[in-house]
Design a protein around this motif. Sequence first.
Motif, PDB file in Angstrom:
ATOM      1  N   ARG A  57       0.361  -1.275  -0.207  1.00 43.83           N
ATOM      2  CA  ARG A  57      -0.213  -0.084   0.399  1.00 43.83           C
ATOM      3  C   ARG A  57       0.854   1.536  -0.089  1.00 43.83           C
ATOM      4  O   ARG A  57       1.597   1.356   0.497  1.00 43.83           O
ATOM      5  N   ALA A  75       2.192   5.157   0.321  1.00 41.93           N
ATOM      6  CA  ALA A  75       1.896   6.987   0.839  1.00 41.93           C
ATOM      7  C   ALA A  75       2.498   8.060  -0.352  1.00 41.93           C
ATOM      8  O   ALA A  75       3.133   8.379   0.698  1.00 41.93           O
ATOM      9  N   GLU A  80       3.963   1.069   5.927  1.00 39.69           N
ATOM     10  CA  GLU A  80       2.103   1.181   5.285  1.00 39.69           C
ATOM     11  C   GLU A  80       1.398   1.205   6.778  1.00 39.69           C
ATOM     12  O   GLU A  80       0.926   2.394   6.228  1.00 39.69           O
ATOM     13  N   ALA A  86      -0.029   4.248   5.463  1.00 44.67           N
ATOM     14  CA  ALA A  86      -0.757   4.345   4.327  1.00 44.67           C
ATOM     15  C   ALA A  86      -2.312   4.175   4.783  1.00 44.67           C
ATOM     16  O   ALA A  86      -2.636   4.635   4.368  1.00 44.67           O
TER      17      ALA A  86
END
Lengths: 332, 332, 332
Positions: free
Chosen positions: B32, B34, B325, B329
């Motif tokens: 994921r 960011a 993450e 994120a």
Amino acid sequence: MLYLLDGLDWGTAPFRALVARALELEAGAAPRRAPGKRLGAVFLNPSLRTRTSIEAAAGMLGIQPIVLQPGTDTWALELAEGAVMDGLTVEHVKDAVAVLSGFVDALAVRAFAGLVDPEEDRAEPVLQAFVDYSTVPVINLESARWHPLQGLADAATITRRLGPDPKGEPLVLTWAPHPKALPAAVPNQVLLTAAALGMQITLAHPEGFDLDPQVVARAGAIAADEGGGLTVSHDRACLREARVVVAKSWGGWSGYGRRDDEARRRAELSSWRVEERDLAPDAGLMHCLPVRRNVVATDAALDGPNSWVIETAHRRMWTAAAVLEQMLAEEM
Amino acid sequence: MLYLLDGLDWGTAPFRALVARALELEAGAAPRRAPGKRLGAVFLNPSLRTRTSIEAAAGMLGIQPIVLQPGTDTWALELAEGAVMDGLTVEHVKDAVAVLSGFVDALAVRAFAGLVDPEEDRAEPVLQAFVDYSTVPVINLESARWHPLQGLADAATITRRLGPDPKGEPLVLTWAPHPKALPAAVPNQVLLTAAALGMQITLAHPEGFDLDPQVVARAGAIAADEGGGLTVSHDRACLREARVVVAKSWGGWSGYGRRDDEARRRAELSSWRVEERDLAPDAGLMHCLPVRRNVVATDAALDGPNSWVIETAHRRMWTAAAVLEQMLAEEM
Amino acid sequence: MLYLLDGLDWGTAPFRALVARALELEAGAAPRRAPGKRLGAVFLNPSLRTRTSIEAAAGMLGIQPIVLQPGTDTWALELAEGAVMDGLTVEHVKDAVAVLSGFVDALAVRAFAGLVDPEEDRAEPVLQAFVDYSTVPVINLESARWHPLQGLADAATITRRLGPDPKGEPLVLTWAPHPKALPAAVPNQVLLTAAALGMQITLAHPEGFDLDPQVVARAGAIAADEGGGLTVSHDRACLREARVVVAKSWGGWSGYGRRDDEARRRAELSSWRVEERDLAPDAGLMHCLPVRRNVVATDAALDGPNSWVIETAHRRMWTAAAVLEQMLAEEM
């Protein structure tokens, strides 16, 4: 796996192809990008051009550069196989390289010659450890014996200035004064580069300031194969005959183990400084930088119309980009 | 706000979930991302693995890493609250942290133990200042007492090798020889990590080379809660009974204030070096690196089939990615 | 070509426009990005805020920052024109700058005052070399005389706090105690900044701790043009009359060549430390950081409700972004 250790790792034709590709990139061709790839660049010695140009070239291709300076940022590295590490070094190069190669898609390393033991310098212990223990491609950012990224930039300028096939053109690599004995990676690389282009090479230096005879023999053989040749001269009058003069200082191969004698001889050799009058009107002057101005060469020579110095330095970025493209974008 | 100070900041189940996520990322799951976030990483001590892996993990997630080394790149930091700063320090950590946390979305910091005052080391003045003055999440890159990113990587290897539930499996953390008294962050973290996995832990060390009893008690309690346990042994024969042997040197908790005595005792303790014959055939050998080869453990042990050392180091990138993450994120 | 040398390079109205743009970015406006551009940032002195904020601002705009520290990462630089470089320096600044400007789209440089020769400091040899030899825009990251990025952040806080037109508002720049003679770049810049905003400036310092009279005269002229003024006072009672108090230590302009005398006088001047009671209830206290707490100003003043110190530091990122936008995104 791919390596760039002396620039001729893949032969002379691929070397020339890389040079041509670098000039295409400089002229505006879109680089083949490698987004998501990572380059680890390890500097055991200082760097300005090499570090900046490889970072810039990586960024241009979407590659993340990660720069490390062991001894400053990280631990001092042990090089000796089987060492009982109860002294100053806290990490073995084999572990550092094995670990780093799990984090990145290529590793680059700078590690200069020690200038103490000629056989150790020939063996290139740091570079060789990277080759032995890395699981990803390795790029030489200047080792004890070679500086391939400089060689590619030199070749790019020579072919840009003399045309794509400079075969047979006279190039002089001349020793130059300097207060210290310097490693021979750059002059070695100049011989190899000019040989790969098939140039007629003269290696000019005072007696005793010779280069490794293995390197000279190898360059001579390659030059001959490519339609050129290599001779050695102790008379710097040859500079006036050259289309390309490459100036550089180095510690003599014969000088290992007696640098004090060599230091005394340096005092008498200031006349080897390159001046404007040493250059033919159509000759180009090259130097890898950094240069000690008015010691190695005069301001007038370095800043005059015959100087190809800055343009060659700028090509360090384009040649680095061509190398990274080949190593990291090819596979995509 | 989120912190990662000792790895168990959110409890044992979230710790194990992070480990599982890291192994998913290693196996090829898409991280994921960011993008547009920034991580400030402040190193008051050298780093190879931690620095490279956190930079790589940040890049993988589209996060911009900004690395600072106070004392080299920046000012020396004052730690004492209320200090009259007329000496060597030119910036208070409270100002540095307050400022930096306005520039980035998370801060990470490395600050080793001083090994002079045990209560000061327990208080973790640098890490605590980051926690107190940062307005963004803080990640511990190895403090006086903990090294959570190493703990996550260790746990990833243990669960990868022994299966997702290594509850009750025997793990020995063994003291090892070293020329210097080292901080205990890594061995402390090993205890906590193995406890969180519910393993049967033996802490093996020569008399006097104990760990902080508060840490041992805490790890013992967690291990018991998770179905494991913790015992202390001065007999290194226990190594042969382990499925996992973690080797590490450290300065004894009892050795604060009398490191000279400790140094004399070290000379007699070279037999604590880990060798291949110390390991059961199915055992794994772990070490956080850097390792002093042939002092802490032999080349044969470190390079043999029982070594899980390099693979664990490689997991530093995947566990760092899982942490970033979760911290940066998640909020998107 | 564009330069940012003292912040007023383009005049006072463009300076105020940059400040307004920085506040827009801080409030959430989308930055104009410059992807594919590269910024080379060269630090000859340490940096925390400047380095981090310029890296962060570059990242925000999609610009690749490349940070270099000559003397650490790279070679020591020669500054003297025509030097015979047979000493410690191995690269001339003219070569370094000419080369770097081929790799990046803008160069930024930090080089503090030497504090030995006043005319040399006025001449700004490093910054001037960047201006002379760069082929790309140059940003001053704090030179011997100016710190424009700090000036922009100061102006951003002043206009944010006092309204977009702080013309005529009273600002005091006060000398403060410090164990060492510091460069005057920041106090010089404060004068210029407040002058550009048309404020009523009082420069307060003990006798002998004056600023360069050329700078004071220039700031006074600009202030008058913009509807404000500048007076000098040796009585720190003026602090109580100010809406803005800027605290900073510096070595006196009169102190060049006799820093020992100056050092003796410092011991008697601790009463110039800024305390809460020195500030009017509605006044703001500013300091560029790093600050020696309880020497330059008390904890109570720095951490109290009148302190604008941290918010100004945070604006370093937004003002840097506004500068990079103008320099690198405008052309797109």
